[in-house]
Design a protein around this motif. Structure first.
Motif, PDB file in Angstrom:
ATOM      1  N   GLN A  53      36.662  26.308  34.208  1.00 22.42           N
ATOM      2  CA  GLN A  53      36.164  27.678  34.025  1.00 22.42           C
ATOM      3  C   GLN A  53      36.430  28.153  32.593  1.00 22.42           C
ATOM      4  OE1 GLN A  53      34.244  29.127  35.939  1.00 22.42           O
ATOM      5  NE2 GLN A  53      34.716  28.706  38.074  1.00 22.42           N
ATOM      6  N   PRO A  54      35.575  29.040  32.076  1.00 20.32           N
ATOM      7  CA  PRO A  54      35.661  29.466  30.680  1.00 20.32           C
ATOM      8  C   PRO A  54      36.610  30.635  30.418  1.00 20.32           C
ATOM      9  CG  PRO A  54      33.702  30.404  31.656  1.00 20.32           C
ATOM     10  CD  PRO A  54      34.341  29.525  32.705  1.00 20.32           C
ATOM     11  N   ALA A  55      37.472  30.978  31.344  1.00 21.05           N
ATOM     12  CA  ALA A  55      38.387  32.116  31.157  1.00 21.05           C
ATOM     13  C   ALA A  55      39.831  31.622  31.270  1.00 21.05           C
ATOM     14  CB  ALA A  55      38.105  33.193  32.209  1.00 21.05           C
ATOM     15  N   ALA A  62      42.579  34.753  39.954  1.00 19.82           N
ATOM     16  CA  ALA A  62      42.337  36.013  40.670  1.00 19.82           C
ATOM     17  C   ALA A  62      40.927  36.005  41.261  1.00 19.82           C
ATOM     18  CB  ALA A  62      42.520  37.200  39.737  1.00 19.82           C
ATOM     19  N   THR A  63      39.970  35.577  40.465  1.00 25.08           N
ATOM     20  CA  THR A  63      38.594  35.504  40.940  1.00 25.08           C
ATOM     21  C   THR A  63      38.461  34.457  42.030  1.00 25.08           C
ATOM     22  OG1 THR A  63      37.813  36.181  38.763  1.00 25.08           O
ATOM     23  CG2 THR A  63      36.197  35.160  40.228  1.00 25.08           C
ATOM     24  N   TYR A  64      39.069  33.308  41.794  1.00 28.15           N
ATOM     25  CA  TYR A  64      39.004  32.247  42.793  1.00 28.15           C
ATOM     26  C   TYR A  64      39.599  32.705  44.133  1.00 28.15           C
ATOM     27  CZ  TYR A  64      39.953  28.281  45.608  1.00 28.15           C
ATOM     28  OH  TYR A  64      40.020  27.454  46.686  1.00 28.15           O
ATOM     29  N   GLY A  65      40.655  33.491  44.086  1.00 24.62           N
ATOM     30  CA  GLY A  65      41.252  34.005  45.318  1.00 24.62           C
ATOM     31  C   GLY A  65      40.240  34.760  46.161  1.00 24.62           C
ATOM     32  N   GLY A  66      39.422  35.564  45.513  1.00 23.59           N
ATOM     33  CA  GLY A  66      38.382  36.299  46.234  1.00 23.59           C
ATOM     34  C   GLY A  66      37.321  35.378  46.804  1.00 23.59           C
ATOM     35  N   ILE A  67      36.911  34.392  46.017  1.00 27.58           N
ATOM     36  CA  ILE A  67      35.930  33.417  46.490  1.00 27.58           C
ATOM     37  C   ILE A  67      36.508  32.636  47.672  1.00 27.58           C
ATOM     38  CG2 ILE A  67      34.620  31.335  45.876  1.00 27.58           C
ATOM     39  CD1 ILE A  67      33.552  33.905  44.531  1.00 27.58           C
ATOM     40  N   PHE A  68      37.799  32.323  47.597  1.00 26.23           N
ATOM     41  CA  PHE A  68      38.468  31.607  48.684  1.00 26.23           C
ATOM     42  C   PHE A  68      38.445  32.418  49.980  1.00 26.23           C
ATOM     43  CE2 PHE A  68      42.177  30.514  51.217  1.00 26.23           C
ATOM     44  CZ  PHE A  68      42.068  29.133  51.300  1.00 26.23           C
ATOM     45  N   LEU A  96      34.352  40.533  47.186  1.00 22.43           N
ATOM     46  CA  LEU A  96      33.307  40.091  46.252  1.00 22.43           C
ATOM     47  C   LEU A  96      33.041  41.125  45.163  1.00 22.43           C
ATOM     48  CD1 LEU A  96      30.723  38.266  48.528  1.00 22.43           C
ATOM     49  CD2 LEU A  96      32.292  37.271  46.850  1.00 22.43           C
ATOM     50  N   ILE A  97      33.129  42.389  45.512  1.00 26.49           N
ATOM     51  CA  ILE A  97      32.993  43.433  44.486  1.00 26.49           C
ATOM     52  C   ILE A  97      34.125  43.302  43.471  1.00 26.49           C
ATOM     53  CG2 ILE A  97      33.107  45.930  44.068  1.00 26.49           C
ATOM     54  CD1 ILE A  97      31.663  46.237  46.838  1.00 26.49           C
ATOM     55  N   GLY A  98      35.334  43.092  43.954  1.00 22.94           N
ATOM     56  CA  GLY A  98      36.474  42.906  43.062  1.00 22.94           C
ATOM     57  C   GLY A  98      36.329  41.691  42.172  1.00 22.94           C
ATOM     58  N   VAL A  99      35.859  40.595  42.729  1.00 22.06           N
ATOM     59  CA  VAL A  99      35.634  39.367  41.970  1.00 22.06           C
ATOM     60  C   VAL A  99      34.632  39.607  40.854  1.00 22.06           C
ATOM     61  CG1 VAL A  99      34.473  37.118  42.178  1.00 22.06           C
ATOM     62  CG2 VAL A  99      36.277  37.744  43.778  1.00 22.06           C
ATOM     63  N   THR A 100      33.569  40.314  41.173  1.00 22.45           N
ATOM     64  CA  THR A 100      32.541  40.607  40.171  1.00 22.45           C
ATOM     65  C   THR A 100      33.126  41.413  39.024  1.00 22.45           C
ATOM     66  OG1 THR A 100      30.846  40.562  41.882  1.00 22.45           O
ATOM     67  CG2 THR A 100      30.281  41.668  39.820  1.00 22.45           C
ATOM     68  N   ILE A 101      33.935  42.407  39.346  1.00 20.72           N
ATOM     69  CA  ILE A 101      34.558  43.237  38.307  1.00 20.72           C
ATOM     70  C   ILE A 101      35.538  42.417  37.473  1.00 20.72           C
ATOM     71  CG2 ILE A 101      36.131  45.183  37.908  1.00 20.72           C
ATOM     72  CD1 ILE A 101      34.785  46.475  40.446  1.00 20.72           C
ATOM     73  N   ILE A 102      36.394  41.642  38.152  1.00 24.99           N
ATOM     74  CA  ILE A 102      37.422  40.870  37.442  1.00 24.99           C
ATOM     75  C   ILE A 102      36.819  39.850  36.482  1.00 24.99           C
ATOM     76  CG2 ILE A 102      39.225  39.108  37.755  1.00 24.99           C
ATOM     77  CD1 ILE A 102      39.990  40.610  40.368  1.00 24.99           C
ATOM     78  N   PHE A 103      35.838  39.104  36.942  1.00 25.33           N
ATOM     79  CA  PHE A 103      35.379  37.955  36.150  1.00 25.33           C
ATOM     80  C   PHE A 103      34.140  38.222  35.324  1.00 25.33           C
ATOM     81  CE2 PHE A 103      34.064  33.536  35.422  1.00 25.33           C
ATOM     82  CZ  PHE A 103      35.289  32.969  35.090  1.00 25.33           C
TER      83      PHE A 103
END
Length: 107
Positions: A53-55, A62-68, A96-103
Motif C-alpha cells: 500500500q502507498p501509505a 487502520a483502513t485495513y481493520g475496517g475492510i477486515f 466503510l465511511i470511516g475507512v473512506t475518510i481515513i485512507f
C-alpha cells in the motif's frame, strides 16, 4: 489508485480470514495438521500484502481493520451461511465511511 488499493485491502482480508479459518478448522474442529500448515502459510502471505500500500503503516492498518470487519461479515454470510443482522450491516456501513475518510480523503 482507489481500485488498486481496495483490491489489495480485500485480498489481504481474504488471505487473513481464509488463513485464520484454516487454523480454526485445525485447532477447533480437529481437522488435519495440513489445515494448520496451509493456514499459517496463507497468513504469512497476508502479512506481505499491506506492505504494497502507498501509505504509512498506521493509516494502512487502520483502513485495513475496517475492510477486515466488512469482509468478516461477508465471510460469515457466504461460508458460514450466517445472515448478517441489521446491526452488523449498519456497523459495516459506518466502518466503510470511516475507512473512506481515513485512507482516501485528501490531506
Amino acid at each position: 489508485m482507489i481500485v488498486t488499493t481496495l483490491t489489495a485491502f480485500f485480498l489481504a482480508a481474504l488471505l487473513e480470514i481464509g488463513g485464520g479459518y484454516l487454523v480454526w478448522k485445525w485447532l477447533r474442529e480437529h481437522k488435519g495438521k495440513i489445515f494448520g500448515l496451509i493456514g499459517g502459510l496463507v497468513l504469512f502471505v497476508y502479512g506481505i500484502i499491506p506492505t504494497l500500500q502507498p501509505a504509512e503503516f498506521g493509516r494502512v492498518y487502520a483502513t485495513y481493520g475496517g475492510i477486515f470487519v466488512v469482509s468478516s461479515v461477508l465471510w460469515g454470510y457466504w461460508v458460514d451461511k450466517k445472515k448478517p443482522d441489521r446491526f452488523e450491516i449498519i456497523g459495516s456501513i459506518i466502518v466503510l465511511i470511516g475507512v473512506t475518510i481515513i485512507f482516501y480523503f485528501p490531506r
